[in-house]
Design a protein around this motif. Structure first.
Motif, PDB file in Angstrom:
ATOM      1  N   TYR A  87     -22.638-137.751  -4.722  1.00  0.00           N
ATOM      2  CA  TYR A  87     -21.476-136.863  -4.642  1.00  0.00           C
ATOM      3  C   TYR A  87     -20.748-137.062  -3.311  1.00  0.00           C
ATOM      4  CZ  TYR A  87     -18.674-132.630  -4.450  1.00  0.00           C
ATOM      5  OH  TYR A  87     -17.630-131.758  -4.325  1.00  0.00           O
ATOM      6  N   ARG A  88     -21.490-137.132  -2.233  1.00  0.00           N
ATOM      7  CA  ARG A  88     -20.889-137.310  -0.904  1.00  0.00           C
ATOM      8  C   ARG A  88     -20.133-138.642  -0.807  1.00  0.00           C
ATOM      9  NH1 ARG A  88     -23.883-137.674   4.925  1.00  0.00           N
ATOM     10  NH2 ARG A  88     -21.965-137.734   6.122  1.00  0.00           N
ATOM     11  N   ASN A  90     -26.965-135.680  -4.533  1.00  0.00           N
ATOM     12  CA  ASN A  90     -26.118-135.166  -3.447  1.00  0.00           C
ATOM     13  C   ASN A  90     -25.472-136.301  -2.660  1.00  0.00           C
ATOM     14  OD1 ASN A  90     -26.643-132.490  -4.080  1.00  0.00           O
ATOM     15  ND2 ASN A  90     -28.372-132.346  -2.668  1.00  0.00           N
ATOM     16  N   ARG A 119     -18.923-140.525  -3.358  1.00  0.00           N
ATOM     17  CA  ARG A 119     -17.770-140.536  -4.278  1.00  0.00           C
ATOM     18  C   ARG A 119     -16.613-139.702  -3.769  1.00  0.00           C
ATOM     19  NH1 ARG A 119     -20.317-140.332 -10.302  1.00  0.00           N
ATOM     20  NH2 ARG A 119     -20.054-142.557 -10.726  1.00  0.00           N
ATOM     21  N   ASN A 120     -16.908-138.638  -3.025  1.00  0.00           N
ATOM     22  CA  ASN A 120     -15.857-137.741  -2.562  1.00  0.00           C
ATOM     23  C   ASN A 120     -15.398-138.031  -1.143  1.00  0.00           C
ATOM     24  OD1 ASN A 120     -15.384-135.815  -4.834  1.00  0.00           O
ATOM     25  ND2 ASN A 120     -17.603-135.784  -4.669  1.00  0.00           N
ATOM     26  N   PHE A 121     -15.808-139.169  -0.618  1.00  0.00           N
ATOM     27  CA  PHE A 121     -15.361-139.612   0.705  1.00  0.00           C
ATOM     28  C   PHE A 121     -13.900-140.009   0.619  1.00  0.00           C
ATOM     29  CE2 PHE A 121     -14.511-143.499   3.190  1.00  0.00           C
ATOM     30  CZ  PHE A 121     -14.530-142.949   4.454  1.00  0.00           C
ATOM     31  N   SER A 122     -13.135-139.624   1.585  1.00  0.00           N
ATOM     32  CA  SER A 122     -11.735-140.080   1.648  1.00  0.00           C
ATOM     33  C   SER A 122     -11.453-140.626   3.049  1.00  0.00           C
ATOM     34  CB  SER A 122     -10.776-138.934   1.319  1.00  0.00           C
ATOM     35  OG  SER A 122     -10.931-137.882   2.238  1.00  0.00           O
ATOM     36  N   ASP A 144     -15.440-147.891  -8.935  1.00  0.00           N
ATOM     37  CA  ASP A 144     -16.527-146.935  -8.722  1.00  0.00           C
ATOM     38  C   ASP A 144     -17.571-147.580  -7.815  1.00  0.00           C
ATOM     39  OD1 ASP A 144     -18.041-144.611  -8.901  1.00  0.00           O
ATOM     40  OD2 ASP A 144     -18.539-144.829 -11.015  1.00  0.00           O
TER      41      ASP A 144
END
Length: 125
Positions: free
Chosen positions: A118-119, A115, A121-124, A64
């Motif tokens: 969230y951005r 926000n 953590r959701n980066f790929s 994380d």
């Protein structure tokens, strides 16, 4: 990115003088960093050489985000978010002032910080 004063002395102009390395870039202004010396603990630099930058540190095991911080136009840290518990508050942030954390000041995340988390953590890749 190095210790205080290293930017003005010019030591950071070469790669050898730097303590951190970029792992990923998320958009134009969010950078995931690691310390070059992996034996040292996971932490973020106190200053940035890029105005208004956001730096992210990941847990050593990659599970994380450990923390992320926003830096001002003059390169000083404005605040740092920690995801670990701090007296029942997690995630939380610590405001910084004049290049130092404000002593004993721990706050819940703002909407902007939520926000941003969230951005990140959701980066790929």
């Amino acid at each position: 990115m190095g210790g205080r004063g290293s930017f003005s002395s010019g030591v950071l102009e070469s790669e050898e003088g730097r303590t951190y390395e970029t792992v990923y870039k998320i958009g134009e202004n969010i950078v995931v960093l690691e310390r070059k010396n992996k034996k040292l603990g996971v932490k973020l630099p106190e200053e940035s050489h890029t105005p208004s930058r956001v730096y992210v540190a990941v847990e050593r095991d990659g599970s994380d985000i450990k923390s992320f911080a926003k830096y001002s136009s003059d390169g000083l840290k404005i605040w740092e978010v920690h995801l670990a518990d701090h007296h029942g508050l997690h995630p939380h942030y610590h405001p910084w002032q004049d290049g130092k954390p404000v002593k004993d000041d721990v706050r819940p995340l703002t909407l902007e910080m939520k926000n941003l988390l969230y951005r990140i953590r959701n980066f790929s890749i």
